[in-house]
Design a protein around this motif. Structure first.
Motif, PDB file in Angstrom:
ATOM      1  N   GLU A 127       0.827  -1.203   0.000  1.00 41.53           N
ATOM      2  CA  GLU A 127       0.000   0.000   0.000  1.00 41.53           C
ATOM      3  C   GLU A 127       0.867   1.261   0.000  1.00 41.53           C
ATOM      4  O   GLU A 127       0.602   2.210  -0.735  1.00 41.53           O
ATOM      5  CB  GLU A 127      -0.912  -0.007   1.225  1.00 41.53           C
ATOM      6  CG  GLU A 127      -1.894   1.149   1.258  1.00 41.53           C
ATOM      7  CD  GLU A 127      -2.864   1.061   2.425  1.00 41.53           C
ATOM      8  OE1 GLU A 127      -3.587   2.040   2.644  1.00 41.53           O
ATOM      9  OE2 GLU A 127      -2.897   0.018   3.113  1.00 41.53           O
ATOM     10  N   GLU A 128       1.918   1.263   0.805  1.00 40.57           N
ATOM     11  CA  GLU A 128       2.796   2.432   0.901  1.00 40.57           C
ATOM     12  C   GLU A 128       3.549   2.658  -0.417  1.00 40.57           C
ATOM     13  O   GLU A 128       3.664   3.789  -0.896  1.00 40.57           O
ATOM     14  CB  GLU A 128       3.803   2.265   2.046  1.00 40.57           C
ATOM     15  CG  GLU A 128       3.179   2.181   3.415  1.00 40.57           C
ATOM     16  CD  GLU A 128       2.596   0.792   3.743  1.00 40.57           C
ATOM     17  OE1 GLU A 128       2.957  -0.213   3.080  1.00 40.57           O
ATOM     18  OE2 GLU A 128       1.753   0.727   4.657  1.00 40.57           O
ATOM     19  N   SER A 131       1.075   3.977  -3.094  1.00 39.14           N
ATOM     20  CA  SER A 131       0.710   5.380  -2.862  1.00 39.14           C
ATOM     21  C   SER A 131       1.839   6.312  -3.277  1.00 39.14           C
ATOM     22  O   SER A 131       1.604   7.349  -3.901  1.00 39.14           O
ATOM     23  CB  SER A 131       0.355   5.602  -1.394  1.00 39.14           C
ATOM     24  OG  SER A 131      -0.808   4.878  -1.070  1.00 39.14           O
ATOM     25  N   VAL A 146      -6.027   4.423  -5.888  1.00 37.14           N
ATOM     26  CA  VAL A 146      -5.562   3.520  -4.840  1.00 37.14           C
ATOM     27  C   VAL A 146      -6.012   2.096  -5.103  1.00 37.14           C
ATOM     28  O   VAL A 146      -5.228   1.158  -5.011  1.00 37.14           O
ATOM     29  CB  VAL A 146      -6.047   4.015  -3.453  1.00 37.14           C
ATOM     30  CG1 VAL A 146      -5.722   3.002  -2.376  1.00 37.14           C
ATOM     31  CG2 VAL A 146      -5.406   5.350  -3.122  1.00 37.14           C
TER      32      VAL A 146
END
Length: 166
Positions: A127-128, A131, A146
């Motif tokens: 996820e990081e 992003s 996202v």
């Protein structure tokens, strides 16, 4: 239950009927958890709008967000390879390396998530990492979101993911 995002302001009603009492308006970009019910309504508690549970129309107002990866179907493998080829050409990078990374990380495109489900997609973005990648100024003209991280072929008309670096 599913996770939804509002893309057009929606009324929150007491019953699954637009003629019932309106509890408030759910603003654009609100994310919430709800349950689909009859006639295209979603039952949800959205505390920022109302302290009581209500109903809103999904069609034209909300979309379900993916929270699990979508595998590449065998009929889409050719499309996936074509996307990687075009993306590699556009980025002046090695297509064979990119395909090797995708095939290796996903066990021949069969598993779109690691064992913990934290790194997903053909290039295994967390996820990081995702992003940070989609916030890169070089991708400002792309329409990456996202939830695209969960697709193996998010948008078959364009490159659906930032490329891993060599």
């Amino acid at each position: 239950m599913a996770t939804y995002s509002i893309f057009k302001a929606a009324g929150l009603f007491r019953e699954a009927d637009t003629g019932s009492e309106r509890l408030g308006t759910v603003p654009i970009d609100t994310t919430f958890v709800g349950t689909p019910v009859q006639d295209g309504f979603i039952k949800a508690l959205i505390p920022s709008v109302s302290p009581t549970e209500g109903f809103l129309l999904e069609e034209g107002h909300a979309e379900e967000l993916l929270v699990t990866p979508v595998p590449i179907h065998s009929r889409d493998v050719g499309t996936f390879c074509a996307l990687v080829t075009r993306a590699a050409r556009d980025a002046s990078t090695d297509r064979d390396y990119l395909l090797a990374v995708a095939y290796d990380k996903t066990k021949n495109l069969a598993e779109m998530a690691d064992a913990e489900g934290k790194k997903v997609g053909p290039f295994r973005y967390s996820e990081e990492e995702w992003s940070a990648a989609i916030a890169n100024p070089r991708l400002k003209d792309e329409v990456l979101q996202v939830q695209d991280r969960f697709f193996g072929t998010a948008n078959l008309s364009s490159q659906p993911w930032p490329l891993p670096t060599l």
